[in-house]
Every structure is written in structure tokens, then in C-alpha cells.
Design a protein around this motif. Structure first.
Motif, mmCIF file in Angstrom:
data_model
loop_
_atom_site.group_PDB
_atom_site.id
_atom_site.type_symbol
_atom_site.label_atom_id
_atom_site.label_comp_id
_atom_site.label_asym_id
_atom_site.label_seq_id
_atom_site.Cartn_x
_atom_site.Cartn_y
_atom_site.Cartn_z
ATOM 1 N N TYR A 53 13.425 1.674 7.718
ATOM 2 C CA TYR A 53 12.974 2.487 6.589
ATOM 3 C C TYR A 53 13.547 3.900 6.653
ATOM 4 O O TYR A 53 13.986 4.383 7.699
ATOM 5 C CB TYR A 53 11.444 2.520 6.525
ATOM 6 N N ASP A 54 13.549 4.537 5.503
ATOM 7 C CA ASP A 54 14.097 5.875 5.342
ATOM 8 C C ASP A 54 13.169 6.902 5.992
ATOM 9 O O ASP A 54 12.022 7.075 5.561
ATOM 10 C CB ASP A 54 14.256 6.160 3.840
ATOM 11 N N ALA A 55 13.684 7.552 7.003
ATOM 12 C CA ALA A 55 12.867 8.516 7.755
ATOM 13 C C ALA A 55 12.707 9.838 7.034
ATOM 14 O O ALA A 55 11.924 10.700 7.463
ATOM 15 C CB ALA A 55 13.482 8.753 9.128
ATOM 16 N N SER A 56 13.420 10.045 5.932
ATOM 17 C CA SER A 56 13.463 11.366 5.313
ATOM 18 C C SER A 56 12.479 11.549 4.162
ATOM 19 O O SER A 56 12.390 12.637 3.595
ATOM 20 C CB SER A 56 14.880 11.648 4.800
ATOM 21 N N ARG A 57 11.767 10.507 3.762
ATOM 22 C CA ARG A 57 10.883 10.627 2.600
ATOM 23 C C ARG A 57 9.587 9.861 2.818
ATOM 24 O O ARG A 57 9.538 8.914 3.609
ATOM 25 C CB ARG A 57 11.597 10.124 1.345
ATOM 26 N N PRO A 58 8.525 10.243 2.086
ATOM 27 C CA PRO A 58 7.255 9.514 2.203
ATOM 28 C C PRO A 58 7.417 8.085 1.684
ATOM 29 O O PRO A 58 8.204 7.819 0.765
ATOM 30 C CB PRO A 58 6.300 10.309 1.308
ATOM 31 N N LEU A 59 6.660 7.171 2.267
ATOM 32 C CA LEU A 59 6.731 5.778 1.861
ATOM 33 C C LEU A 59 5.923 5.547 0.585
ATOM 34 O O LEU A 59 4.886 6.153 0.369
ATOM 35 C CB LEU A 59 6.179 4.880 2.967
ATOM 36 N N SER A 60 6.402 4.652 -0.249
ATOM 37 C CA SER A 60 5.643 4.235 -1.434
ATOM 38 C C SER A 60 4.460 3.368 -1.018
ATOM 39 O O SER A 60 4.359 2.939 0.141
ATOM 40 C CB SER A 60 6.548 3.420 -2.376
ATOM 41 N N ARG A 61 3.583 3.099 -1.963
ATOM 42 C CA ARG A 61 2.433 2.237 -1.670
ATOM 43 C C ARG A 61 2.912 0.852 -1.225
ATOM 44 O O ARG A 61 2.361 0.273 -0.296
ATOM 45 C CB ARG A 61 1.545 2.111 -2.906
ATOM 46 N N TRP A 62 3.953 0.334 -1.918
ATOM 47 C CA TRP A 62 4.483 -0.985 -1.532
ATOM 48 C C TRP A 62 4.955 -0.979 -0.088
ATOM 49 O O TRP A 62 4.635 -1.888 0.689
ATOM 50 C CB TRP A 62 5.657 -1.361 -2.454
ATOM 51 N N ALA A 63 5.717 0.044 0.297
ATOM 52 C CA ALA A 63 6.252 0.107 1.651
ATOM 53 C C ALA A 63 5.141 0.281 2.681
ATOM 54 O O ALA A 63 5.184 -0.330 3.763
ATOM 55 C CB ALA A 63 7.261 1.247 1.764
ATOM 56 N N GLU A 64 4.141 1.080 2.362
ATOM 57 C CA GLU A 64 3.020 1.260 3.286
ATOM 58 C C GLU A 64 2.274 -0.047 3.507
ATOM 59 O O GLU A 64 1.912 -0.391 4.642
ATOM 60 C CB GLU A 64 2.066 2.332 2.749
ATOM 61 N N GLU A 65 2.037 -0.782 2.416
ATOM 62 C CA GLU A 65 1.353 -2.080 2.549
ATOM 63 C C GLU A 65 2.198 -3.068 3.339
ATOM 64 O O GLU A 65 1.679 -3.867 4.127
ATOM 65 C CB GLU A 65 1.028 -2.634 1.162
ATOM 66 N N LEU A 66 3.514 -3.019 3.135
ATOM 67 C CA LEU A 66 4.418 -3.880 3.883
ATOM 68 C C LEU A 66 4.341 -3.569 5.372
ATOM 69 O O LEU A 66 4.246 -4.486 6.209
ATOM 70 C CB LEU A 66 5.853 -3.673 3.372
ATOM 71 N N MET A 67 4.345 -2.305 5.717
ATOM 72 C CA MET A 67 4.274 -1.900 7.123
ATOM 73 C C MET A 67 2.955 -2.351 7.762
ATOM 74 O O MET A 67 2.922 -2.835 8.891
ATOM 75 C CB MET A 67 4.407 -0.377 7.239
ATOM 76 N N ARG A 68 1.874 -2.189 7.003
ATOM 77 C CA ARG A 68 0.560 -2.573 7.546
ATOM 78 C C ARG A 68 0.409 -4.090 7.661
ATOM 79 O O ARG A 68 -0.293 -4.583 8.543
ATOM 80 C CB ARG A 68 -0.566 -2.032 6.655
ATOM 81 N N GLY A 69 1.071 -4.821 6.751
ATOM 82 C CA GLY A 69 0.848 -6.264 6.670
ATOM 83 C C GLY A 69 1.723 -7.110 7.562
ATOM 84 O O GLY A 69 1.556 -8.333 7.605
ATOM 85 N N THR A 70 2.675 -6.511 8.276
ATOM 86 C CA THR A 70 3.543 -7.284 9.165
ATOM 87 C C THR A 70 3.504 -6.681 10.564
ATOM 88 O O THR A 70 3.282 -5.490 10.741
ATOM 89 C CB THR A 70 5.005 -7.282 8.669
ATOM 90 N N ALA A 71 3.765 -7.545 11.536
ATOM 91 C CA ALA A 71 3.777 -7.103 12.928
ATOM 92 C C ALA A 71 5.192 -6.773 13.399
ATOM 93 O O ALA A 71 5.440 -6.665 14.593
ATOM 94 C CB ALA A 71 3.174 -8.189 13.813
ATOM 95 N N ALA A 72 6.109 -6.604 12.468
ATOM 96 C CA ALA A 72 7.512 -6.391 12.812
ATOM 97 C C ALA A 72 7.736 -5.034 13.462
ATOM 98 O O ALA A 72 6.973 -4.081 13.242
ATOM 99 C CB ALA A 72 8.364 -6.488 11.546
ATOM 100 N N GLU A 73 8.798 -4.954 14.249
ATOM 101 C CA GLU A 73 9.230 -3.669 14.807
ATOM 102 C C GLU A 73 9.600 -2.736 13.663
ATOM 103 O O GLU A 73 10.205 -3.147 12.673
ATOM 104 C CB GLU A 73 10.447 -3.897 15.711
#
Length: 275
Positions: A53-73
Motif C-alpha cells: 500500500y501507498d505509504a504517503s497517503r491516508p487509506l480509504s475505507r475500502w483499504a482499511e477494511e481490506l487490511m482489517r479483514g485479511t491476515a496478509a503481511e
């Protein structure tokens, strides 16, 4: 959480997943680009190994939910490097996913009484594979088998062209027609009388005149050479698409879409007649 800001060894490893088929196959993983394809991969239970993910900007709601919903690195990446992996000339995407490949096992394709499946014989263009996957998903097919020396279904061009359908429809690679014929013989032995129907400009009849409501495996030939002799020998029937004008043939993905649509049209008409 790891952070990548230079073209280090890890970044180069990700690059090879885009450009090197052999290393992609050895790693058994590939890069997925786009909100819909990444969402479809998660929804259909594919293994998400890394989220870049892009380290330079805040995450969208979709991206935040994706991060929370997976156990991926999770790997934070400089936007220019992320854009390079997304193969975009301008602008970095928000998230890319590194996804594990599914096994090339024909049993992933479910064969039932109204089975509709496809074989793409020795395709050379990954975009055509993705386009056929998209049409197969849209018209109710159970899966696609890619046979012979062929383009890679996990090539980024193929995955992009499928617009996410790649994750909803089993796509299996087989070295030759032999493995597919053995699988069909086993299914026929279980009481599934699957017909092998080739497509060719010199078909014995038009696709609209052939009963495609039965269990059918459609064969689509190589973009230039058409069906191999080996596959022709295993066809129960060959159908064509009527054409006018000066065109001598159709693009492989267009031809597949037309026959898939005809199969779907016939099956819906049969259901309406019953009901």
C-alpha cells in the motif's frame, strides 16, 4: 510492518512476479491490481499473502477494511515504486495484493447435469484468456482449461482482462489434451455425458442450430492455427458462427463469447418452457 522505499531485493522479487513467468510459477504467487479484482480475490477465498500500500497517503475505507479483514503481511511502499508494480504510467494505486496461485487440478471444475465448460487450446495472448474468463463467468460456465504450450493465465494482462472474474471461475492449466480427456472419461463414468464441441468456421452446423442445453465442453482454438489435430479427433461435434462481410474469422475471445451467449440463451429458453 515492512517499509520499502528503494528498489531493494524484496521490490525486485515483486517485479519478477509481473515479468517472469518461470519465477512466478516457482513462487506460486502473482500480483493483483485494481479494487474489484482484489475484492473478488478476498471474497472468493483466495490466499492473500501480501498487501502493498501507498505509504504517503491516508487509506480509504475500502483499504482499511481490506487490511482489517485479511491476515496478509502488510508492506508500506513509496508511491513511485507502487506505481511501477501497478504498471501505470501515472499515479500510484492505493493497494496491490500478492495472491497465492490455486492448484492446476481439474477437479476444481464442477461437472453437473447442466455443465458448461471451456478449453482454450494453446492461446498466445494472455488478454484473450482474461476476456474469455470474463465471458465464461457472465454466461454461467463452470470453468476454463488452458491446454498445451500457452500464454500464462496468471499473467497480469490476463488477470486484468478478466476484471475480477478470474477469482470467481476456476481456471486450470493442463499440459495437453490427454489430461482433459482422462478427466472427461472419469466424469462420464459417473453418469455425466459431457459432449466435446469444437468451434470452427467450417463447423457441421451453426451454433444456434445445435443443442447446447446438454452438458457441453466447448473448445476454442489457438488464435492463428485454430484447434489442434489432437483436439479435433476428440470432438463429438464442431459448430460454426455464421458471418457476412469480408472477415475470414473472429477473434478467439469474441467467438467464445458468441457461443457462450448462445448456450445461455438456449438454456434460459428451456427453463422458461418448463416453467
Amino acid at each position: 510492518m515492512q517499509r520499502i522505499t528503494t528498489r531493494n531485493a524484496r521490490f525486485q522479487q515483486f517485479q519478477t512476479l509481473l515479468t517472469n513467468r518461470t519465477k512466478r510459477g516457482r513462487a506460486r504467487e502473482f500480483i493483483v491490481q485494481g479494487v474489484r479484482p482484489v475484492t473478488m480475490a478476498v471474497e472468493h477465498g483466495w490466499t492473500i499473502r501480501c498487501l502493498l500500500y501507498d505509504a504517503s497517503r491516508p487509506l480509504s475505507r475500502w483499504a482499511e477494511e481490506l487490511m482489517r479483514g485479511t491476515a496478509a503481511e502488510r508492506i508500506a511502499m513509496a508511491p513511485d515504486l507502487l506505481a511501477e508494480l501497478s504498471e501505470k504510467a501515472e499515479g500510484a494505486p492505493e493497494v496491490l495484493a500478492v495472491v497465492g496461485m490455486e492448484p492446476d487440478d481439474l477437479s476444481r471444475i464442477r461437472v453437473d447435469d447442466d455443465f458448461l465448460g471451456l478449453v482454450f487450446d494453446r492461446p498466445t495472448q494472455p488478454g484473450n484468456i482474461g476476456s474469455i474468463v470474463r465471458s465464461a463467468d457472465a454466461f454461467g460456465a463452470r470453468g476454463l482449461v488452458v491446454t498445451g504450450h500457452a500464454a500464462d493465465p496468471y499473467d497480469p494482462k490476463a488477470v486484468r482482462a478478466s476484471t475480477g472474474s478470474f477469482f470467481a471461475l476456476p481456471v486450470v492449466r493442463a499440459p495437453s489434451h490427454r489430461e482433459v480427456v482422462q478427466w472427461l472419461d472419469a466424469e462420464r463414468g459417473r453418469g455425466r455425458p459431457v459432449l466435446v464441441v469444437g468451434t470452427d468456421e467450417d463447423g457441421e452446423c451453426d451454433a444456434s442450430e445445435f443443442d447446447l442445453t446438454r452438458p457441453v465442453l466447448l473448445l476454442i482454438g489457438n488464435e492463428t492455427a485454430g484447434l489442434s489435430n489432437a483436439w479435433r479427433e476428440h470432438c463429438d461435434h464442431v459448430v460454426g458462427i455464421p458471418m457476412t462481410g469480408s472477415a475470414s474469422s473472429l477473434n478467439a475471445s469474441n467467438a467464445a463469447s458468441i457461443v457462450l451467449y448462445e448456450a445461455r440463451r438456449q438454456r434460459l429458453a428451456k427453463l422458461r418452457a418448463r416453467g
